[in-house]
Design a protein around this motif. Sequence first.
Motif, PDB file in Angstrom:
ATOM      1  N   TRP A   1       0.820  -1.212   0.000  1.00  0.00           N
ATOM      2  CA  TRP A   1       0.000   0.000   0.000  1.00  0.00           C
ATOM      3  C   TRP A   1       0.851   1.258   0.000  1.00  0.00           C
ATOM      4  N   THR A   2       1.922   1.281   0.793  1.00  0.00           N
ATOM      5  CA  THR A   2       2.725   2.501   0.898  1.00  0.00           C
ATOM      6  C   THR A   2       3.387   2.871  -0.420  1.00  0.00           C
ATOM      7  N   THR A   3       3.567   1.913  -1.308  1.00  0.00           N
ATOM      8  CA  THR A   3       4.192   2.235  -2.596  1.00  0.00           C
ATOM      9  C   THR A   3       3.201   2.861  -3.574  1.00  0.00           C
ATOM     10  N   GLU A   4       1.920   2.877  -3.226  1.00  0.00           N
ATOM     11  CA  GLU A   4       0.934   3.492  -4.119  1.00  0.00           C
ATOM     12  C   GLU A   4       1.083   5.000  -4.180  1.00  0.00           C
ATOM     13  N   TYR A   5       1.512   5.610  -3.076  1.00  0.00           N
ATOM     14  CA  TYR A   5       1.660   7.066  -3.007  1.00  0.00           C
ATOM     15  C   TYR A   5       3.102   7.404  -2.691  1.00  0.00           C
ATOM     16  N   ARG A   6       3.837   7.844  -3.713  1.00  0.00           N
ATOM     17  CA  ARG A   6       5.258   8.110  -3.539  1.00  0.00           C
ATOM     18  C   ARG A   6       5.493   9.182  -2.474  1.00  0.00           C
ATOM     19  N   GLY A   7       6.396   8.875  -1.556  1.00  0.00           N
ATOM     20  CA  GLY A   7       6.772   9.843  -0.538  1.00  0.00           C
ATOM     21  C   GLY A   7       5.918   9.818   0.710  1.00  0.00           C
ATOM     22  N   VAL A   8       4.879   8.985   0.733  1.00  0.00           N
ATOM     23  CA  VAL A   8       3.974   9.012   1.884  1.00  0.00           C
ATOM     24  C   VAL A   8       4.645   8.524   3.163  1.00  0.00           C
ATOM     25  N   THR A   9       5.603   7.623   3.050  1.00  0.00           N
ATOM     26  CA  THR A   9       6.230   7.098   4.267  1.00  0.00           C
ATOM     27  C   THR A   9       7.041   8.172   4.997  1.00  0.00           C
ATOM     28  N   VAL A  10       7.594   9.128   4.273  1.00  0.00           N
ATOM     29  CA  VAL A  10       8.319  10.224   4.917  1.00  0.00           C
ATOM     30  C   VAL A  10       7.352  11.029   5.780  1.00  0.00           C
ATOM     31  N   LEU A  11       6.183  11.320   5.224  1.00  0.00           N
ATOM     32  CA  LEU A  11       5.176  12.058   5.987  1.00  0.00           C
ATOM     33  C   LEU A  11       4.669  11.260   7.177  1.00  0.00           C
ATOM     34  N   MET A  12       4.469   9.956   6.981  1.00  0.00           N
ATOM     35  CA  MET A  12       3.977   9.111   8.068  1.00  0.00           C
ATOM     36  C   MET A  12       4.989   9.047   9.210  1.00  0.00           C
ATOM     37  N   ALA A  13       6.269   8.928   8.864  1.00  0.00           N
ATOM     38  CA  ALA A  13       7.305   8.853   9.894  1.00  0.00           C
ATOM     39  C   ALA A  13       7.358  10.144  10.698  1.00  0.00           C
ATOM     40  N   ALA A  14       7.161  11.286  10.026  1.00  0.00           N
ATOM     41  CA  ALA A  14       7.156  12.566  10.733  1.00  0.00           C
ATOM     42  C   ALA A  14       5.883  12.730  11.555  1.00  0.00           C
ATOM     43  N   ALA A  15       4.754  12.313  10.982  1.00  0.00           N
ATOM     44  CA  ALA A  15       3.460  12.518  11.638  1.00  0.00           C
ATOM     45  C   ALA A  15       3.323  11.717  12.920  1.00  0.00           C
ATOM     46  N   ILE A  16       3.946  10.573  12.980  1.00  0.00           N
ATOM     47  CA  ILE A  16       3.785   9.725  14.158  1.00  0.00           C
ATOM     48  C   ILE A  16       4.410  10.373  15.401  1.00  0.00           C
ATOM     49  N   GLU A  17       5.362  11.284  15.195  1.00  0.00           N
ATOM     50  CA  GLU A  17       5.993  11.987  16.305  1.00  0.00           C
ATOM     51  C   GLU A  17       5.376  13.362  16.554  1.00  0.00           C
ATOM     52  N   ASP A  18       4.505  13.799  15.657  1.00  0.00           N
ATOM     53  CA  ASP A  18       3.939  15.152  15.740  1.00  0.00           C
ATOM     54  C   ASP A  18       2.458  15.077  16.083  1.00  0.00           C
ATOM     55  N   THR A  19       2.138  15.334  17.348  1.00  0.00           N
ATOM     56  CA  THR A  19       0.743  15.208  17.792  1.00  0.00           C
ATOM     57  C   THR A  19      -0.167  16.247  17.142  1.00  0.00           C
ATOM     58  N   GLU A  20       0.412  17.284  16.556  1.00  0.00           N
ATOM     59  CA  GLU A  20      -0.391  18.312  15.889  1.00  0.00           C
ATOM     60  C   GLU A  20      -0.702  17.946  14.433  1.00  0.00           C
ATOM     61  N   SER A  21      -0.067  16.918  13.925  1.00  0.00           N
ATOM     62  CA  SER A  21      -0.262  16.536  12.531  1.00  0.00           C
ATOM     63  C   SER A  21      -1.642  15.923  12.316  1.00  0.00           C
ATOM     64  N   ALA A  22      -2.251  16.252  11.185  1.00  0.00           N
ATOM     65  CA  ALA A  22      -3.547  15.662  10.839  1.00  0.00           C
ATOM     66  C   ALA A  22      -3.432  14.153  10.636  1.00  0.00           C
ATOM     67  N   LEU A  23      -2.222  13.674  10.324  1.00  0.00           N
ATOM     68  CA  LEU A  23      -1.997  12.251  10.088  1.00  0.00           C
ATOM     69  C   LEU A  23      -1.627  11.477  11.356  1.00  0.00           C
ATOM     70  N   HIS A  24      -1.404  12.199  12.448  1.00  0.00           N
ATOM     71  CA  HIS A  24      -0.867  11.563  13.658  1.00  0.00           C
ATOM     72  C   HIS A  24      -1.733  10.398  14.149  1.00  0.00           C
ATOM     73  N   ALA A  25      -3.005  10.636  14.363  1.00  0.00           N
ATOM     74  CA  ALA A  25      -3.873   9.597  14.946  1.00  0.00           C
ATOM     75  C   ALA A  25      -3.929   8.357  14.057  1.00  0.00           C
ATOM     76  N   SER A  26      -4.048   8.557  12.746  1.00  0.00           N
ATOM     77  CA  SER A  26      -4.117   7.412  11.834  1.00  0.00           C
ATOM     78  C   SER A  26      -2.813   6.625  11.840  1.00  0.00           C
ATOM     79  N   CYS A  27      -1.690   7.329  11.872  1.00  0.00           N
ATOM     80  CA  CYS A  27      -0.393   6.642  11.878  1.00  0.00           C
ATOM     81  C   CYS A  27      -0.171   5.881  13.181  1.00  0.00           C
TER      82      CYS A  27
END
Length: 197
Positions: free
Chosen positions: A92-118
């Motif tokens: 799945w992660t290969t479907e959207y290029r670059g998404v793993t970089v955002l996910m790795a950052a979001a998991i440490e950033d509680t203010e990120s819109a992606l945080h809860a999902s990650c």
Amino acid sequence: MRADARKNRDHLLAVAGTAIAEQGVDVSLRDIARRADVGLATLLRHFPTREALLEALLRTSFDELTAKADEFETSSSPEDALVSWLRDCTAWTTEYRGVTVLMAAAIEDTESALHASCVTLRATGARLLTRAQAAGTARTDIDGADLFALIAALAWLGDQPSLAPRADHLFDVVASALLTGAASNDTEGKHRPRTRS
């Protein structure tokens, strides 16, 4: 949400999904709006930030991966469930290029819109890992954060044109390294990730 507003929102998400699959997560929001035949203000009214757009786009996939984990838990051995889910998540992660970089950052950033999902996705993988560890079929010196990092690393491989041909083989190596003893021998080669064509 009114039916017409939902239709517009769904259209924007569909266009954004195509654009991100083609150009990666850094695709211009203005370009997405142009492709959707709307103004940038309309896009921003629905999705005020890039992360808000990505969160809406990815939430369905996150939910599907969580549901698959539940399914694997009830239908597969602990080691098969872990490796099958890892394969699906990596694919799945290969479907959207670059998404793993955002996910790795979001998991440490509680203010990120992606945080809860990650965080939910990481917890799902950790649950499968813990189950396999309790069964004695997965190594015990890794945790959910390590598993999340391995997914990111495997996805990165798939995003590199020169390395993508090695991705299946390296997935097998990583999957075997996660397991202990006979479990790794039994599952080697059985759980190859689906790669993009």
